[in-house]
Design an enzyme around this catalytic site. Structure first.
Site, PDB file in Angstrom:
ATOM      1  N   SER A  57       0.811  -1.219   0.000  1.00 11.61           N
ATOM      2  CA  SER A  57       0.000   0.000   0.000  1.00 11.61           C
ATOM      3  C   SER A  57       0.844   1.269   0.000  1.00 11.61           C
ATOM      4  CB  SER A  57      -0.963   0.000   1.181  1.00 11.61           C
ATOM      5  OG  SER A  57      -0.298   0.356   2.364  1.00 11.61           O
ATOM      6  N   LYS A  67       0.909   4.339   6.832  1.00 12.32           N
ATOM      7  CA  LYS A  67       0.271   5.293   5.919  1.00 12.32           C
ATOM      8  C   LYS A  67       0.868   6.671   6.144  1.00 12.32           C
ATOM      9  CE  LYS A  67      -3.144   2.722   4.124  1.00 12.32           C
ATOM     10  NZ  LYS A  67      -2.336   1.503   4.116  1.00 12.32           N
TER      11      LYS A  67
END
Lengths: 138, 334
Positions: free
Chosen positions: A57, A93
């Site tokens: 990701s 993230k």
């Protein structure tokens, strides 16, 4: 997977010359004082944890399989790369804090959707620590 | 009791003792890296996986007791979606090390009292608001390590321990937030009236039941007892405790990294033992293990104790326990 910190005493000199292409000159006179990777990467051992990335990701910023160096003592600000807990899972993230105080956990891989933090999920979301660097063996 | 009240009086002191300890240390170490288990019943098992040695609030709520055997707890845990962890001493040691390193940056003369407890000093010249500073220690450890700690602050180590005891009590949690400062005689007395003697640092169960027969049941009773008489009856250890309750520093700390004073090997039997031979062979293997530990640290010993006990979790079965010690004038190398 979380790794225990172990200190070592390797100190290797750093070549000042930047490698852009070709090979560095091994006889370079511009060699710095020896540096230790521990000191370079880990400024605060007691609150620093290492976590291995499993997933895509955050590519291309952070490749799959990289080891993250995470310092829990650092306060996350907007644009910090963070390790967060969402619904009981660890994720890595980019934290983006908007002007209206709402926050987004942004994936650098465009194929992954961002996580918007709102009233519904703010109680189950936690910023666990701030990523200060990563190690990727080639 | 003449003159005692003079000692009680809080003089113009600035140096206090602080005790920081991790709430449910072993369980917290395990949940830190398993966030999906938050709010679920969790227990940690002893190194031979036989008994529960640490519990979180959720598992306590299910009625699981300390040192209950694993086979009894397993079905309860499975039914409630919880988890039992083995003792991962590498992880526990690492987290304990971090906890102590953090505290060494936060408090003066920090001393590693146990895996999850650190004593140290706070000086009101440097930290005028003790409650605020205690809260700061708590929030720093929460942020940097993800651990909840209780903070107890008092004039002596024993009073700091009592403050820490108060910080753990659920019924006062909403007022204390896990940080208790005993910095006036009124506050000390308030806490001492409420703490049973058995919960006071250094008061064992034998002393407690003896004291109870003398109608000394709370910390306040003990503090206000006759020091001389108590010293004669119970010895210097209890005298020191009483002095500490009165605000006089009388107990020296030992670092838990110092050589151990005793080595203990004890196990719950895997199944019910009814014959002498099985008992004898398991005793001798325990003795061997203890001797190995002793030799590994290159120590000598003077006393060897053997004890056996029936299963206390089967109160309906006949119970038996016996302890035998042999003490030598000279040290043994086993």
């Amino acid at each position: 997977m979380i790794h225990k910190l172990k200190t070592s005493s390797y100190r290797l000199p750093l070549l000042y010359q930047k490698v852009s292409a070709g090979f560095p000159n091994p006889c370079s006179e511009f060699i710095s004082k020896p540096i230790s990777l521990d000191e370079l990467l880990i400024t605060r051992p007691s609150s620093t944890f290492m976590i291995r990335v499993d997933g895509l990701s955050m590519t291309p910023t952070i490749p799959n399989g990289a080891i993250l160096i995470v310092d829990k003592s650092i306060n996350a600000t907007s644009n910090s790369i963070v390790v967060a807990i969402v619904d009981g899972d660890f994720i890595v993230k980019e934290l983006i804090i908007n002007k209206d105080k709402t926050a987004i956990l942004h994936s650098h891989n465009p194929e992954y959707i961002d996580i918007i933090i709102n009233e519904r999920n703010q109680d189950t979301t936690e910023i666990w620590g701030v990523v200060t660097s990563y190690i990727k063996q080639l | 009791m003449g003159g005692c009240h003079l000692i009680y009086k809080t003089t113009l002191m600035t140096v206090y003792w602080v005790l920081a300890d991790i709430n449910g240390a072993y369980v917290s170490f395990c949940t830190l890296f398993n966030p999906q288990l938050k709010g679920k019943p969790i227990g940690v098992l002893s190194s031979n996986q036989g008994n529960v040695i640490a519990r979180n609030q959720e598992i306590k709520n299910l009625g699981v007791k300390m040192s209950e055997p694993a086979f009894r707890v397993k079905p309860i845990i499975d039914k409630n979606d919880g988890q039992l962890f083995g003792s991962n001493f590498t992880l526990f040691g690492d987290m304990s090390q971090r906890f102590h390193e953090e505290l060494e940056m936060l408090i003066i003369n920090s001393s590693r009292y146990s895996v999850d407890e650190a004593f140290g000093n706070l000086d009101t010249n440097l930290m005028p608001d003790l409650k605020e500073y205690g809260t700061y220690i708590q929030s720093t450890i929460r942020k940097n390590l993800g651990l909840e700690v209780g903070i107890g602050i008092g004039r002596t180590k024993t009073l700091a321990k009592i403050a820490s005891w108060a910080s753990k009590l659920k019924k006062w949690k909403s007022t204390t937030n896990g940080v208790v400062v005993l910095d006036t005689l009124e506050k000390e007395t308030w806490a001492l009236q409420r703490i049973p003697v058995i919960d006071i640092w250094g008061c064992g169960s034998k002393t407690t039941s003896k004291l109870d027969r003398q109608a000394i049941s709370t910390g306040k009773d003990l503090r206000d007892s006759d020091l001389k008489a108590m010293q004669t009856m119970y010895g210097v250890t209890l005298e020191r405790t009483i002095l500490e309750l009165r605000g006089v520093n009388a107990i020296e700390l030992k670092n838990y990294n110092d050589p151990r004073e005793q080595i203990c090997v004890s196990r719950t039997m895997g199944s019910i033992v009814t014959d002498m031979n099985t008992l004898r062979s398991s005793l001798s293997s325990h003795a061997k293990e203890a001797a190995i530990k002793l030799r590994r640290q290159n120590f000598w010993c003077r006393t060897v104790t053997v004890f056996i006990a029936t299963n206390p979790f089967k109160p309906n079965d006949p119970q038996y326990q016996k302890t035998l010690s042999i003490e030598q004038i000279f040290y043994w190398k086993v």
